[in-house]
Scaffold this active site. Structure first.
Site, PDB file in Angstrom:
ATOM      1  N   HIS A  17       0.037   7.017 -20.486  1.00 31.96           N
ATOM      2  CA  HIS A  17       0.773   7.073 -19.213  1.00 31.96           C
ATOM      3  C   HIS A  17      -0.093   6.501 -18.090  1.00 31.96           C
ATOM      4  O   HIS A  17       0.375   5.726 -17.266  1.00 31.96           O
ATOM      5  CB  HIS A  17       1.111   8.523 -18.850  1.00 31.96           C
ATOM      6  N   LYS A  41      13.952  18.088 -24.783  1.00 35.81           N
ATOM      7  CA  LYS A  41      12.979  18.450 -25.826  1.00 35.81           C
ATOM      8  C   LYS A  41      12.127  19.647 -25.394  1.00 35.81           C
ATOM      9  O   LYS A  41      12.023  19.934 -24.202  1.00 35.81           O
ATOM     10  CB  LYS A  41      12.110  17.246 -26.183  1.00 35.81           C
ATOM     11  N   ARG A  90       6.165   1.316 -26.252  1.00 33.96           N
ATOM     12  CA  ARG A  90       5.193   1.309 -27.332  1.00 33.96           C
ATOM     13  C   ARG A  90       5.670   0.435 -28.484  1.00 33.96           C
ATOM     14  O   ARG A  90       5.228  -0.669 -28.644  1.00 33.96           O
ATOM     15  CB  ARG A  90       4.902   2.738 -27.810  1.00 33.96           C
ATOM     16  N   SER A 128       2.911  12.212 -26.165  1.00 36.71           N
ATOM     17  CA  SER A 128       2.602  13.594 -25.767  1.00 36.71           C
ATOM     18  C   SER A 128       2.903  14.550 -26.913  1.00 36.71           C
ATOM     19  O   SER A 128       2.181  15.520 -27.133  1.00 36.71           O
ATOM     20  CB  SER A 128       3.405  13.989 -24.524  1.00 36.71           C
TER      21      SER A 128
HETATM   22  P1  ADP Z   1      10.208  10.733 -21.760  1.00 37.91           P
HETATM   23  O1  ADP Z   1      10.505  12.116 -22.227  1.00 37.91           O
HETATM   24  O2  ADP Z   1      11.070  10.294 -20.606  1.00 37.91           O
HETATM   25  O3  ADP Z   1      10.093   9.690 -22.831  1.00 37.91           O
HETATM   26  P2  ADP Z   1       7.352  10.668 -21.614  1.00 37.91           P
HETATM   27  O4  ADP Z   1       6.470  11.477 -20.732  1.00 37.91           O
HETATM   28  O5  ADP Z   1       7.234  10.911 -23.076  1.00 37.91           O
HETATM   29  O6  ADP Z   1       8.789  10.905 -21.067  1.00 37.91           O
HETATM   30  O7  ADP Z   1       7.121   9.129 -21.330  1.00 37.91           O
HETATM   31  C1  ADP Z   1       7.330   8.574 -20.054  1.00 37.91           C
HETATM   32  C2  ADP Z   1       7.249   7.066 -20.169  1.00 37.91           C
HETATM   33  O8  ADP Z   1       5.947   6.698 -20.569  1.00 37.91           O
HETATM   34  C3  ADP Z   1       8.186   6.451 -21.207  1.00 37.91           C
HETATM   35  O9  ADP Z   1       8.606   5.193 -20.736  1.00 37.91           O
HETATM   36  C4  ADP Z   1       7.305   6.295 -22.429  1.00 37.91           C
HETATM   37  O10 ADP Z   1       7.771   5.278 -23.282  1.00 37.91           O
HETATM   38  C5  ADP Z   1       6.005   5.907 -21.750  1.00 37.91           C
HETATM   39  N1  ADP Z   1       4.840   6.214 -22.585  1.00 37.91           N
HETATM   40  C6  ADP Z   1       4.559   7.368 -23.208  1.00 37.91           C
HETATM   41  N2  ADP Z   1       3.401   7.264 -23.902  1.00 37.91           N
HETATM   42  C7  ADP Z   1       2.958   5.989 -23.707  1.00 37.91           C
HETATM   43  C8  ADP Z   1       1.839   5.227 -24.184  1.00 37.91           C
HETATM   44  N3  ADP Z   1       0.965   5.765 -25.042  1.00 37.91           N
HETATM   45  N4  ADP Z   1       1.706   3.950 -23.789  1.00 37.91           N
HETATM   46  C9  ADP Z   1       2.616   3.414 -22.944  1.00 37.91           C
HETATM   47  N5  ADP Z   1       3.707   4.045 -22.474  1.00 37.91           N
HETATM   48  C10 ADP Z   1       3.876   5.329 -22.846  1.00 37.91           C
END
Ligand code: ADP
Length: 161
Positions: A17, A41, A90, A128
């Site tokens: 992030h 989730k 990703r 995450s």
């Molecule tokens: P959501 O539940 O909306 O997917 P996340 O917190 O999991 O929320 O992710 C927020 C954003 O960050 C999403 O666009 C996700 O694809 C991106 N993201 C999560 N992990 C990574 C990573 N390792 N590298 C790049 N982008 C990421």
């Protein structure tokens, strides 16, 4: 001034992030990180905890704000006058989900654009949810998250190492 939002669960924020945040803050005048209050989730950290962990992560970056929201992402974008949503991509699985969400958002708010930044190869595998699983089993997560996030995860799972 171009304002964009970066919405997500951030449960918790990871170095993946942070990489997207740093790159988006370089591209746009103002980046507002939107911590979604009630994701479908299962969530480990409360909204207040997730916001606090994000805020502590970005203290050195000037043009970034953090807010939580609990309505539609497009309504959050309208409220803060954002021109685009930033998301991180990703692998192909992310693409399909983002594409569907973007189509739906476009129907509801045609002027709002989606900007996807490709994940750094180093963080392609990092999510995450996997991070939480690894942390819950005592895995070494220190290279994947900021120090204070690793400490918060350890505290949640009551581990001392
Ligand atoms: P959501 O539940 O909306 O997917 P996340 O917190 O999991 O929320 O992710 C927020 C954003 O960050 C999403 O666009 C996700 O694809 C991106 N993201 C999560 N992990 C990574 C990573 N390792 N590298 C790049 N982008 C990421």
């Amino acid at each position: 001034m171009t304002i964009v939002i970066y919405p997500g669960s951030f449960d918790p924020i990871t170095n993946g992030h942070l990489d997207i945040i740093t790159r988006a803050a370089y591209l746009f005048d103002k980046l507002i990180i939107g911590v979604y209050d009630s994701p479908s989730k299962g969530i480990l950290f409360t909204t207040e905890e997730r916001v606090a962990l994000v805020k502590k992560t970005i203290t050195n970056l000037p043009n970034i704000e953090v807010e939580s929201y609990n309505d539609l992402t497009i309504d959050f974008a309208k409220r803060v006058k954002a021109k685009a949503i930033v998301r991180g991509l990703r692998m192909s699985a992310d693409f399909e989900r983002e594409f569907d969400m973007a189509m739906l958002n476009k129907k509801m708010f045609p002027k709002l654009e989606l900007v996807c930044l490709m994940s750094n190869v180093e963080f392609q595998f990092l999510s995450s949810s996997l991070l939480k699983e690894a942390a819950s089993l005592g895995g070494k997560i220190d290279d994947l998250v900021p120090k204070h996030v690793a400490a918060a995860l350890r505290k949640k799972f009551q581990r001392k190492t």
